[in-house]
Design an enzyme around this catalytic site. Structure first.
Site, mmCIF file in Angstrom:
data_model
loop_
_atom_site.group_PDB
_atom_site.id
_atom_site.type_symbol
_atom_site.label_atom_id
_atom_site.label_comp_id
_atom_site.label_asym_id
_atom_site.label_seq_id
_atom_site.Cartn_x
_atom_site.Cartn_y
_atom_site.Cartn_z
ATOM 1 N N GLU A 1 85.270 24.591 49.373
ATOM 2 C CA GLU A 1 85.049 24.300 50.785
ATOM 3 C C GLU A 1 83.563 24.119 50.994
ATOM 4 O O GLU A 1 82.756 24.874 50.437
ATOM 5 C CB GLU A 1 85.570 25.480 51.632
ATOM 6 C CG GLU A 1 85.337 25.308 53.123
ATOM 7 C CD GLU A 1 85.830 26.511 53.952
ATOM 8 O OE1 GLU A 1 85.926 27.633 53.399
ATOM 9 O OE2 GLU A 1 86.117 26.315 55.142
ATOM 10 N N HIS B 1 89.521 29.995 47.319
ATOM 11 C CA HIS B 1 88.453 28.988 47.308
ATOM 12 C C HIS B 1 87.078 29.632 47.415
ATOM 13 O O HIS B 1 86.945 30.800 47.757
ATOM 14 C CB HIS B 1 88.650 27.928 48.401
ATOM 15 C CG HIS B 1 88.564 28.436 49.820
ATOM 16 N ND1 HIS B 1 89.667 28.820 50.541
ATOM 17 C CD2 HIS B 1 87.508 28.613 50.652
ATOM 18 C CE1 HIS B 1 89.282 29.196 51.756
ATOM 19 N NE2 HIS B 1 87.984 29.091 51.858
ATOM 20 N N HIS C 1 81.125 32.100 51.499
ATOM 21 C CA HIS C 1 82.151 33.124 51.268
ATOM 22 C C HIS C 1 83.021 32.777 50.073
ATOM 23 O O HIS C 1 83.074 31.633 49.639
ATOM 24 C CB HIS C 1 83.038 33.359 52.500
ATOM 25 C CG HIS C 1 83.800 32.154 52.968
ATOM 26 N ND1 HIS C 1 83.299 31.246 53.874
ATOM 27 C CD2 HIS C 1 85.047 31.711 52.669
ATOM 28 C CE1 HIS C 1 84.198 30.299 54.101
ATOM 29 N NE2 HIS C 1 85.271 30.548 53.381
HETATM 30 CO CO CO Z 1 86.931 29.352 53.683
#
Ligand code: CO
Length: 132
Positions: free
Chosen positions: A128, A79, A7
């Protein structure tokens, strides 16, 4: 080492406005807001073929995105999340290469182990990693 883009997370001061942009203007399928008190955010998922966008709004006093929104009052890309097969191995490999891992592996918003890498080591982008 990194696999699929899981994502892109976008921080926003106004979750309803951001949801409306993706749902009404861009025509995407958008979830209902979900409070994630243990992560200090409320999330909305924008479902895309093979990936998603996560809209994040601060929740509670010590939200991890509060400082970002102070610096970026309109919101912005917060992120990127990439999938890895083995989060422990990814952590050890990255540390050995001199990358700064922020904290340790913990359970992320999808109930899977995640870790974050310092944006100063990755061209200004907070990364991440999520164990797929
Ligand atoms: Co995230």
């Amino acid at each position: 080492m990194i696999g699929k883009l899981n994502h892109v997370a976008i921080a926003t001061p106004d979750l309803e406005k951001a949801s409306a942009l993706y749902r009404d203007t861009l025509g995407a399928k958008v979830s209902k807001p979900e409070a994630q008190p243990e992560h200090g955010v409320t999330t909305v998922f924008v479902e895309l073929p093979g990936s998603k966008v996560e809209l994040l709004a601060p929740l509670g006093e010590n939200s991890p995105i509060a400082n970002f929104l102070k610096r970026n009052p309109e919101g912005g890309v917060h992120h990127l999340c990439f999938e890895v097969a083995d989060i422990g191995l990814a952590r050890d490999t990255l540390k050995a290469k001199g990358a700064r891992v922020l904290g340790d592996v913990k359970l992320g918003a999808h109930g899977k182990p995640v870790l974050f890498l310092h944006p100063k080591d990755f061209g200004g982008v907070l990364i991440e990693l999520e164990q797929a």
